[in-house]
Design a protein around this motif. Structure first.
Motif, PDB file in Angstrom:
ATOM      1  N   LYS A   1      28.379  45.679  38.712  1.00  0.00           N
ATOM      2  CA  LYS A   1      26.772  45.352  38.850  1.00  0.00           C
ATOM      3  C   LYS A   1      26.539  45.895  40.095  1.00  0.00           C
ATOM      4  O   LYS A   1      25.525  45.447  41.051  1.00  0.00           O
ATOM      5  CB  LYS A   1      26.747  43.841  39.216  1.00  0.00           C
TER       6      LYS A   1
ATOM      7  N   ASN B   1      21.811  44.421  27.948  1.00  0.00           N
ATOM      8  CA  ASN B   1      20.772  43.259  28.755  1.00  0.00           C
ATOM      9  C   ASN B   1      19.918  42.837  27.456  1.00  0.00           C
ATOM     10  O   ASN B   1      19.615  41.511  27.473  1.00  0.00           O
ATOM     11  CB  ASN B   1      19.984  43.686  29.988  1.00  0.00           C
TER      12      ASN B   1
ATOM     13  N   ILE C   1      22.834  40.401  32.268  1.00  0.00           N
ATOM     14  CA  ILE C   1      24.247  40.203  32.862  1.00  0.00           C
ATOM     15  C   ILE C   1      24.368  41.380  33.714  1.00  0.00           C
ATOM     16  O   ILE C   1      24.885  41.420  34.714  1.00  0.00           O
ATOM     17  CB  ILE C   1      25.282  40.164  31.612  1.00  0.00           C
TER      18      ILE C   1
ATOM     19  N   GLU D   1      35.371  38.991  36.948  1.00  0.00           N
ATOM     20  CA  GLU D   1      34.188  38.059  36.864  1.00  0.00           C
ATOM     21  C   GLU D   1      33.350  38.564  35.660  1.00  0.00           C
ATOM     22  O   GLU D   1      32.725  38.089  34.912  1.00  0.00           O
ATOM     23  CB  GLU D   1      33.392  37.741  38.081  1.00  0.00           C
ATOM     24  N   THR D   2      32.922  39.947  36.021  1.00  0.00           N
ATOM     25  CA  THR D   2      31.880  40.674  35.021  1.00  0.00           C
ATOM     26  C   THR D   2      32.387  40.876  33.534  1.00  0.00           C
ATOM     27  O   THR D   2      31.693  40.461  32.860  1.00  0.00           O
ATOM     28  CB  THR D   2      31.539  42.073  35.450  1.00  0.00           C
TER      29      THR D   2
ATOM     30  N   ALA E   1      34.757  38.931  32.376  1.00  0.00           N
ATOM     31  CA  ALA E   1      34.628  37.253  31.538  1.00  0.00           C
ATOM     32  C   ALA E   1      33.014  37.232  30.959  1.00  0.00           C
ATOM     33  O   ALA E   1      33.059  36.801  29.899  1.00  0.00           O
ATOM     34  CB  ALA E   1      34.930  36.619  32.594  1.00  0.00           C
ATOM     35  N   GLU E   2      32.101  37.539  31.730  1.00  0.00           N
ATOM     36  CA  GLU E   2      30.768  37.363  31.219  1.00  0.00           C
ATOM     37  C   GLU E   2      30.627  38.328  30.033  1.00  0.00           C
ATOM     38  O   GLU E   2      29.859  37.714  29.123  1.00  0.00           O
ATOM     39  CB  GLU E   2      29.958  37.800  32.333  1.00  0.00           C
ATOM     40  N   VAL E   3      31.100  39.450  30.228  1.00  0.00           N
ATOM     41  CA  VAL E   3      30.634  40.428  29.064  1.00  0.00           C
ATOM     42  C   VAL E   3      31.479  39.974  27.686  1.00  0.00           C
ATOM     43  O   VAL E   3      30.582  39.839  26.754  1.00  0.00           O
ATOM     44  CB  VAL E   3      31.365  41.870  29.547  1.00  0.00           C
ATOM     45  N   ARG E   4      32.697  39.754  27.856  1.00  0.00           N
ATOM     46  CA  ARG E   4      33.245  39.037  26.750  1.00  0.00           C
ATOM     47  C   ARG E   4      32.578  37.907  25.840  1.00  0.00           C
ATOM     48  O   ARG E   4      32.573  37.778  24.928  1.00  0.00           O
ATOM     49  CB  ARG E   4      34.727  38.682  26.816  1.00  0.00           C
ATOM     50  N   SER E   5      32.213  36.927  26.893  1.00  0.00           N
ATOM     51  CA  SER E   5      31.860  35.651  26.589  1.00  0.00           C
ATOM     52  C   SER E   5      30.410  36.027  25.760  1.00  0.00           C
ATOM     53  O   SER E   5      30.115  35.391  24.742  1.00  0.00           O
ATOM     54  CB  SER E   5      31.519  34.771  27.624  1.00  0.00           C
ATOM     55  N   ALA E   6      29.736  37.014  26.338  1.00  0.00           N
ATOM     56  CA  ALA E   6      28.350  37.285  25.670  1.00  0.00           C
ATOM     57  C   ALA E   6      28.655  38.009  24.345  1.00  0.00           C
ATOM     58  O   ALA E   6      27.649  37.692  23.456  1.00  0.00           O
ATOM     59  CB  ALA E   6      27.499  37.942  26.664  1.00  0.00           C
TER      60      ALA E   6
END
Ligand code: ATP
Ligand code: MG
Length: 328
Positions: free
Chosen positions: A138, A163, A169, A314-315, A317-322
């Motif tokens: 990021k 995004n 994100i 951390e990024t 995890a957010e990307v996968r989840s989204a």
């Protein structure tokens, strides 16, 4: 302000890399929170390579960066392949990358035209891996030379597309390109950028060249049939030397033109050679002290990888989840 930039591993880092990129890394390391610098060994697989040399080259480049003034205590310095996050994110981002955008890339056109054997899909995918490098952290700012302008534009487009589709994100990063010295040209072919993998040996001043070699290369730089130390059309060689001199002296190009008004090309080249020797000699001397201790370099890289992973994972995890990857 997060800063991220990558540099390919090779012992053949040159004056263009030093002026366009490494100098900016050093200046930015305290401005970045954090400043993250990556030895991009995976990018080096996009053109032919030798496995044993590649491994050594990572140490060469790490030592060059530290010798130039990067302090692993004040920035994050690590090896790209130590993290799986970069390659994983590359695939996710590929789903949001326009094939047509990659097709337009100047670097791909130039490098693929030079390949005698395999033009790899990796070379075509280079900008997606580069987007993953930056977006995983990021980062707000990407210090690069002028040749990377297009690749930063593509990563911005990828981040925006991500995004729009999945929510805010990723950060859409900005390039940071120096005003003077963003495109140092090959001394023998001043219409081409100085390059690690392309370029002409005699036209490429290496950070690790000894003073005699630097002087010889600069004094043999191709110029023009005129005699004025001034920038202008048809004066690519002299314009390039003026640019180099301005950076080496820490002054403007106008100032250099004023100073050398009435001087001949021979005298001017001699002065540029001295300035470049003064610029690079301390880096080379510190490098000689750092390079032999591979265990220490490895420890530095491992420490950097740990800090980098904490951010990138951390990024991811957010990307996968989204994106709907893996269990909720
Ligand atoms: P190659 O030509 O094989 O791509 P390279 O010399 O460009 O190698 P990289 O590791 O790809 O080396 O680039 C590292 C950084 O140096 C990048 O930010 C790039 O923009 C910058 N850079 C490369 N060449 C120049 C140059 N001639 N002048 C200024 N900056 C440069
Ligand atoms: Mg490059």
């Amino acid at each position: 302000m997060r800063i991220f930039s990558g540099i390919q591993p090779t012992g053949r880092k040159h004056l263009g890399n030093y002026i366009g990129a490494i100098r900016q890394y050093v200046e930015s390391q305290d401005r970045g929170d954090p400043a993250i610098y990556c030895i991009v060994d995976l990018h080096a697989l996009t053109v032919p390579w030798d496995p044993a040399t590649l491994r050594e080259s990572v140490y060469d480049t790490t030592a060059i960066l530290i010798a130039a003034g990067l302090d692993p205590g004040r920035c994050i310095l690590f090896r790209q392949s130590d993290l799986r996050e970069h390659t994983e994110l590359t695939w996710y981002l590929s789903a949001l990358t326009a094939h047509g955008d990659l097709n337009r890339m100047t670097q791909f056109k130039e490098k693929s035209a030079k390949q005698r054997e395999l033009v790899s899909a990796g070379l075509f995918f280079y900008p997606v891996l580069m987007a993953a490098d930056v977006l995983a952290y990021k980062a707000h700012e990407v210090p690069v030379g002028d040749d990377q302008r297009q690749h930063v534009e593509v990563m911005r487009e990828i981040a925006r597309r991500f995004n729009e589709r999945f929510g805010e994100i990723l950060v859409v990063p900005e390039h940071r390109i120096p005003e003077v010295g963003a495109r140092i040209m090959d001394l023998q072919e001043p219409t081409n950028k100085m390059s690690t993998t392309g370029g002409i040996e005699a036209g490429t001043v290496l950070v690790l060249d000894d003073p005699k070699t630097v002087t010889k290369k600069v004094k043999s730089a191709v110029t023009d049939s005129g005699s004025e130390v001034k920038r202008g059309d048809g004066k690519e060689g002299i314009s390039n030397l003026i640019q180099i001199m301005a950076v080496a002296r820490g002054t403007s190009e106008d100032e250099i033109e004023r100073e050398f008004e009435g001087s001949g090309y021979g005298d001017f080249k001699g002065a540029v050679a001295d300035a470049v020797v003064d610029l690079l000699a301390p880096v080379r001397e510190r490098y000689e002290g750092l390079r032999p201790d591979e265990a220490a370099l490895e420890e530095t890289l491992a420490g950097g990888a740990g800090k980098a992973r904490a951010i990138a994972s951390e990024t991811l995890a957010e990307v996968r989840s989204a994106m709907g990857i893996g269990p909720a």
